[in-house]
Motif scaffolding. Structure first.
Motif, mmCIF file in Angstrom:
data_model
loop_
_atom_site.group_PDB
_atom_site.id
_atom_site.type_symbol
_atom_site.label_atom_id
_atom_site.label_comp_id
_atom_site.label_asym_id
_atom_site.label_seq_id
_atom_site.Cartn_x
_atom_site.Cartn_y
_atom_site.Cartn_z
ATOM 1 N N TRP A 1 -3.115 0.278 -1.345
ATOM 2 C CA TRP A 1 -3.196 -0.319 -0.137
ATOM 3 C C TRP A 1 -3.046 -1.865 -0.171
ATOM 4 O O TRP A 1 -3.421 -2.479 -0.827
ATOM 5 C CB TRP A 1 -4.376 -0.038 0.773
ATOM 6 C CG TRP A 1 -4.869 1.470 1.111
ATOM 7 C CD1 TRP A 1 -5.487 2.310 0.265
ATOM 8 C CD2 TRP A 1 -4.598 1.937 2.435
ATOM 9 N NE1 TRP A 1 -5.465 3.465 0.941
ATOM 10 C CE2 TRP A 1 -4.820 3.201 2.267
ATOM 11 C CE3 TRP A 1 -3.840 1.608 3.489
ATOM 12 C CZ2 TRP A 1 -4.828 4.192 3.289
ATOM 13 C CZ3 TRP A 1 -3.729 2.559 4.499
ATOM 14 C CH2 TRP A 1 -4.140 3.888 4.287
ATOM 15 N N LYS B 1 -2.756 2.279 8.913
ATOM 16 C CA LYS B 1 -1.415 1.688 8.839
ATOM 17 C C LYS B 1 -0.974 0.559 9.819
ATOM 18 O O LYS B 1 -0.136 -0.431 9.651
ATOM 19 C CB LYS B 1 -0.326 2.931 9.526
ATOM 20 C CG LYS B 1 -0.600 3.470 10.918
ATOM 21 C CD LYS B 1 0.066 4.581 11.344
ATOM 22 C CE LYS B 1 -0.368 5.040 12.670
ATOM 23 N NZ LYS B 1 0.379 6.210 13.219
ATOM 24 N N CYS C 1 -0.262 -1.308 4.227
ATOM 25 C CA CYS C 1 0.592 -0.348 4.068
ATOM 26 C C CYS C 1 0.228 0.446 2.839
ATOM 27 O O CYS C 1 -0.308 -0.416 1.731
ATOM 28 C CB CYS C 1 2.002 -1.259 3.918
ATOM 29 S SG CYS C 1 2.489 -2.237 5.480
#
Length: 576
Positions: free
Chosen positions: A161, A570, A574
């Motif tokens: 992430w 999201k 990302c």
């Protein structure tokens, strides 16, 4: 005249055989016919024997069928009786329950009678002498290695992430619908959440935002305003592609009596976690009519879901990018972190949320006897009058029930037992965040007896270095925030704390999978700690480690949960 026919009376077989398909060869009345099985039979005696066997078999089949029907009828009757009796019993219980509910004395007597036969539940008495002694013995073992996962996250999953809330895909709003003001309540962390929520509301309503103001709280007693804590210029410039921000209302609106024209909106008028539709339906018309809205309080007044993608991303962008502490706070916090790392080893930050406001508001018991109860009652009457009044009018769950349900903040004793069970060695540098721990130095002494390298900002910073922040609890909390966010490992003791929530989210967003956070499940931990008088240390250690390990899983933000605490989604980050 009438001749007797004895043969007609003496042939019952003839009728019976006819019934079962074996008519006699020559009926005295009708004689032979083409349907007779005997017609042209060369051996009639053998045929008669066969017919007799068929008749016997048919009788047996008939008896079997009759018996089966009888059994089924009996079973059906019993089922009907059973249903009737159960329905009457249920009606009786309902009647009894209704009768008892109207008679609390009977209910109480019934409960007391039942409790006589129940296994007595363990009760919390606030002391952990035996367990602390076992912990001290375990920490004294010099050859015991720390578990590797203490200072690590599940790196592969966590590092997948990446921060991306700074990305934009829209054009700026002109804020033509009017101006939004907010006076946020609570401490620095509640105010931070309110600021980011109001930024989203401003974009939603296409309104200009006036630099937020902070309400003076009788709990925090801090008069700091937005510019005393955060960099105003950076805030305005960074969010300029998103919303229009101004320092004050235009002159033509400054003279308005906002309360008189109905432009003041309090928390009573806005439901908690209100959805965007609420603002479009109820707030926008007032804004269009009066050109200005003033939100007072605004604590958790915007829902996390459902919210359009870009608005949710704006929320994250505000929290993780737009709110930078002023240089004075940043410089002092950097000095604090450097001194924490002077020894060259890792340091653990522990947010011990055990100030008197949290202790009083929890309605839990912490082992201080009647003195504690009187002190906390007095504090509630002064600072939480609504809660104090409610406790006198309404019966709340007992302190023991609250504790077993995981609704009480961990005490310093419980926190240090958790750290020892996890395997942090005695030499670990422990930074305790939080001010004015309830119980004072006496309660902190339990921590220092097991972890002598335990420090606070008051110990690491000189009097002159702390002087600019004296009497400003929010600014002092900002120092704690930075020290916790930068720690090699961070442990919270109350997951409902806003500081713990914001720090853990910040560590996820910027940590790159290298900044573990310990989030105890207080319900499970309470169940383990209630056995403190009998449980062996190795069992305690194993159960605590299992409970904490289960909270370290890497997962995306659950629906409806805070993006400030769970930024793995999201809109904020990302996923590679």
């Amino acid at each position: 005249m009438g001749q007797e026919r004895p043969n007609d009376e003496e042939r019952p077989e003839s009728r019976d055989l006819g019934v079962y398909g074996c008519s006699p060869p020559h009926s005295p009345r009708l004689g032979p016919n083409r349907f007779s099985v005997f017609a042209g039979d060369p051996n009639p005696k053998l045929t008669i024997k066969r017919c007799k066997r068929k008749r016997i078999q048919a009788c047996n089949d008939q008896r079997t069928a009759t018996a089966a029907i009888g059994v089924m009828a009996i079973l059906g009757f019993f089922c009907l009786v059973n249903w009737f009796m159960l329905s009457r019993l249920h009606e009786g219980r309902v009647w009894l329950r209704r009768g008892l509910s109207n008679n609390p004395k009977l209910v109480s007597a019934q409960n007391e009678e039942r409790q006589k036969f129940e296994k007595p539940k363990r009760k919390y008495n606030g002391t952990y002498g035996r367990m602390l002694s076992l912990a001290a013995h375990a920490l004294a073992e010099q050859n015991k290695l720390e578990p590797k996962e203490l200072w690590q996250e599940p790196k592969e999953q966590a590092s997948a992430w990446k921060p991306c809330a700074d990305q934009r895909s829209w054009t700026p709003d002109d804020g033509k619908n009017g101006y939004i003001m907010v006076t946020a309540n609570g401490g620095i962390n509640q105010q931070r959440v309110a600021v980011c929520n109001i930024v989203v509301v401003a974009r939603l309503l296409n309104a200009a935002l006036v630099i937020p103001k902070f309400m003076l709280s009788d709990v925090w007693t801090d008069a700091s305003q937005f510019g005393d804590i955060y960099q105003e210029d950076h805030f305005m410039e960074y969010l300029s592609p998103d919303i229009r921000i101004v320092t004050e209302l235009p002159e033509e609106l400054q003279s308005l009596d906002l309360e008189e024209i109905g432009s003041v909106v309090t928390d009573i008028e806005v439901m908690k976690e209100a959805k965007p539709d609420f603002y479009m339906t109820h707030i926008l018309p007032i804004l269009l009519k009066n050109r200005v809205i003033h939100f007072v309080g605004f604590g958790n007044r915007l829902a996390f879901d459902p919210l359009p993608f870009e608005l949710q991303r704006l929320r994250c962008r505000c929290n993780f990018h737009a709110l930078n502490f002023v240089p004075r706070i940043q410089e002092t916090a950097a000095l604090l972190v450097r001194r924490l790392r002077d020894s060259g080893s890792y340091y653990l930050a522990l947010h011990l949320r055990f100030e008197i406001d949290m202790v009083a508001h929890s309605l839990c018991y912490f082992g201080g006897g009647e003195t504690e109860q009187k002190e906390l009652d007095s504090y509630r009457q002064k600072h939480f009058p609504s809660l104090s009044t409610l406790t006198k009018k309404k019966k709340f769950r007992s302190a023991d029930v609250l504790r077993t349900e995981g609704l009480c903040p961990l005490t310093p004793e419980e926190a240090v037992l958790m750290l020892a069970a996890l395997g942090f060695n005695r030499e670990t540098r422990v930074f305790v965040a939080g001010a004015n721990i309830y119980g004072g130095s006496k309660r902190l002494a339990v921590l220092t007896s097991l972890y002598p390298n335990l420090v606070t900002k008051e110990k690491l910073l000189t009097e002159s270095e702390l002087q600019p922040f004296k009497n400003f609890s929010s600014q002092l909390a900002a120092l704690d925030f930075i020290a916790c966010a930068a720690a090699d490992a961070f442990a919270m003791t109350d997951s409902g704390s806003q500081l713990s929530s914001l720090v853990s989210g910040y560590r996820i967003y910027y940590g790159g999978g290298k900044m573990p956070t310990i989030r105890p499940n207080k319900r499970r931990l309470s169940d383990i700690l209630l056995k403190n008088s009998t449980i062996e240390w190795n069992v305690f250690e194993r159960r605590v480690r299992k409970a904490i390990r289960q909270t370290k899983h890497v997962f995306a933000r659950p629906n409806g949960r805070s993006v400030y605490r769970y930024p793995r989604c999201k809109e904020c980050m990302c996923h590679a």
